[in-house]
Design an enzyme around this catalytic site. Sequence first.
Site, mmCIF file in Angstrom:
data_model
loop_
_atom_site.group_PDB
_atom_site.id
_atom_site.type_symbol
_atom_site.label_atom_id
_atom_site.label_comp_id
_atom_site.label_asym_id
_atom_site.label_seq_id
_atom_site.Cartn_x
_atom_site.Cartn_y
_atom_site.Cartn_z
ATOM 1 N N ASN A 697 0.804 -1.223 0.000
ATOM 2 C CA ASN A 697 0.000 0.000 0.000
ATOM 3 C C ASN A 697 0.834 1.268 0.000
ATOM 4 O O ASN A 697 0.286 2.352 0.120
ATOM 5 C CB ASN A 697 -0.922 -0.001 1.225
ATOM 6 N N ASP A 833 -13.032 -2.179 7.682
ATOM 7 C CA ASP A 833 -13.591 -3.417 8.236
ATOM 8 C C ASP A 833 -15.039 -3.227 8.655
ATOM 9 O O ASP A 833 -15.873 -4.123 8.474
ATOM 10 C CB ASP A 833 -12.740 -3.895 9.417
ATOM 11 N N ARG A 876 -14.073 5.975 14.189
ATOM 12 C CA ARG A 876 -14.951 4.817 13.969
ATOM 13 C C ARG A 876 -16.376 5.113 14.428
ATOM 14 O O ARG A 876 -17.346 4.601 13.845
ATOM 15 C CB ARG A 876 -14.369 3.589 14.672
#
Length: 919
Positions: A697, A833, A876
């Site tokens: 990445n 995720d 998150r």
Amino acid sequence: MTGYTMLRNGGVGNGGQTCMLRWSNRIRLTWLSFTLFIILVFFPLIAHYYLTTLDEADEAGKRIFGPRAGNELCEVKHVLDLCRIRESVSEELLQLEAKRQELNSEIAKLNLKIEACKKSIENAKQDLLQLKNVISQTEHSYKELMAQNQPKLSLPIRLLPEKDDAGLPPPKVIRGCRLHNCFDYSRCPLTSGFPVYVYDSDQFAFGSYLDPLVKQAFQATARANVYVTENADIACLYVILVGEIQEPVVLRPAELEKQLYSLPHWRTDGHNHVIINLSRKSDTQNLLYNVSTGRAMVAQSTFYAAQYRPGFDLVVSPLVHAMSEPNFMEIPPQVPVKRKYLFTFQGEKIESLRSSLQEARSFEEEMEGDPPADYDDRIIATLKAVQDSKLDQVLVEFTCKNQPKPSLPTEWALCGEREDRLELLKLSTFALIITPGDSRLVISSGCATRLFEALEVGAVPVVLGEQVQLPYQDMLQWNEAALVVPKPRVTEVHFLLRSLSDSDLLAMRRQGRFLWETYFSTADSIFNTVLAMIRTRIQIPAAPIREEAAAEIPHRSGKAAGTDPNMADNGDLDLGPVETEPPYASPKYLRNFTLTVTDFYRSWNSAPGPFHLFPHTPFDPVLPSEAKFLGSGTGFRPIGGGAGGSGKEFQAALGGNVPREQFTVVMLTYEREEVLMNSLERLNGLPYLNKVVVVWNSPKLPSEDLLWPDIGVPIMVVRTEKNSLNNRFLPWNEIETEAILSIDDDAHLRHDEIMFGFRVWREARDRIVGFPGRYHAWDLPHQSWLYNSNYSCELSMVLTGAAFFHKYYAYLYSYVMPQAIRDMVDEYINCEDIAMNFLVSHITRKPPIKVTSRWTFRCPGCPQALSHDDSHFHERHKCINFFVKVYGYMPLLYTQFRVDSVLFKTRLPHDKTKCFKFI
């Protein structure tokens, strides 16, 4: 003079005396030296001679200096220790000599055994070679038998039609056009790939009259479509855009018909052509009315009964969002189920169909006599009565406060601006849509616009008038998202709406949101739907889906991977065979040419799932349109019988319906070479591993002198275009298995844990199966959702840093999931995720599966991860609330289910023993 002086002073006498002294001293020194020489030389010689002479005497008693007997010598005290040492050394030498002789004999025996083993190995090699020859001959014989007993199957030869084909025999009535008599199937063989040629509207006179936004949006989506070709000679379908026309231009039917017949590939009757008229306004002209379209299909939002050909023409949605994507932040959530108003309606009827309806007759009298041509006046009275009853909060307005929008005769005109109508619908549980009073008008742009706006904001449509043709009605089950009620039942509408349960209402709202996003929301969705409907009608399979091409980074390998005892020491547990043969890919999808034939109805009328508009993937489990596609018992190909057995046999074989299967490890990394190498080495010897795809990445390439470990399977290092966590879920073409183990570069999992997770995933292929569990919680003070990573007996997410999932979800994540979610992931460099858990739960309506009691999976001693930062959790929290906005509801589901293996012990913390454990 000098001598005289010396004499006088007695010099002569004194000098002589001095010389005499010197001479006497020299004599004494010489004598002394000679004496010492005699003593040092001759005396030892004499002594030696004397002693030797004495030793030669015969009498033993006269030996004075000769060697004595052993007993006499040992009597000397200082020699005793030396005697003992000599005896001990002698004994040890004797023992070592005995051992040496014994070892020599053993070596001789082992040499004989080695020779025997070498002979056995040679014999075994010969036997193995013979067996390989037998196997090869058997396989060759088997192939010959199969070739004799099975006909050779190959793709049919594609026959291209002539350029100047005369066309099909004309139907008796043009309005009677159907696919069997107005569509040329010879141009669309099964193996053609469904090529579509799109005319450039600017090359024709009517192109200058088109709405610029509609034309620009249509051209953009046509350029990006996978089926569009520039070769008109091989095209199966020809598409031409004729509307919407700008105001105040009025295109006469005769002029438009002349221009259509002058199209280069019209071929006298326009067969295999699709004429698209997209509407952005509720009063869009019905351009094609009184226009002879021949055998060409018509796709538009307004149809008269005399114009519409069922099963041939297409009713499409209006193009509301021409060049813009929907703003998910402005779309209201799907919960709470009940809103302020039970139902609402705003509209004004400009022109009635019959003045006779003005007569004051009761509704019962209407039912007893002939049915009236227009029930609208009775509908007004009934709805006003419901509003006046105050049983439920209802808003109905039959007169616009401002000037109503232009509309067709007998159609209910829209009131106010679009923003005002949406604000009212956001407060409405149901949205009434009254169809035009003229039964000859089967659908209008006004009705289609009302339907579009209701689905957009989550108001369940209630359509009064069963004669209406809703968009794509012959393919979609509208009864799952809307209520279609005959007008004579208007008195029962209130009762019907009150009787719907909250669960049914939420299901209809969710299905309506799915239909709006998939078929209505953008120009891409409308154009893709039109092509998908025609392609499905003529039973041509979808094109293979695009896979992400992996740009491999060259790397050197050859470093022998070590074995971590904590990873490979499994005791007596046999995890399975380590793959020594070439990697075994999952079987490809085998129903491309039969899907549209065998599952024509089910592929369009199943539970929500945004798949059928998109091409097939190589690993499609079942129907591309099913949300519950992976859970179907017939979804995956049975390859053979089970090989489970018991005990060791069960451990050594996967068994089940797919006894031979492997998985691919996808590992995301960013400039942590040492951590990455350690993680790769831990995969050495892992059974059923197909290959490892390392997603690099970082824009900076790995070190040139970096030596990658040799773990027995290929390691593919993939270079990405940018640093994005979304790269973890790209459907790389190097992934040849259905099972993907997504794992972080610092994850620390034992081989037995990985194998157990793989076995569990094979029993629940539609779920995310992993190790670290997390859950979401509702924050009452702030009225928002929170992300929680504390230990709990309940979970709703499984982190994809160590989890199995089906490759099909990689396609959905990268190509189907709303782009706004991927943009959020890139903005925060976080939450990928969570996004995957939202997607899978939304599609399957099932929670993930957690295996083992492990709650964390970080390797000991690795650098601190980003998750330890406080901002990580704040981001998150924001991600979860944003994703809920995009989906319109919270798709995550709680579960207390956990799968533990009975083959090895699970270590539970002493303070977590109250958690339920399912085995």
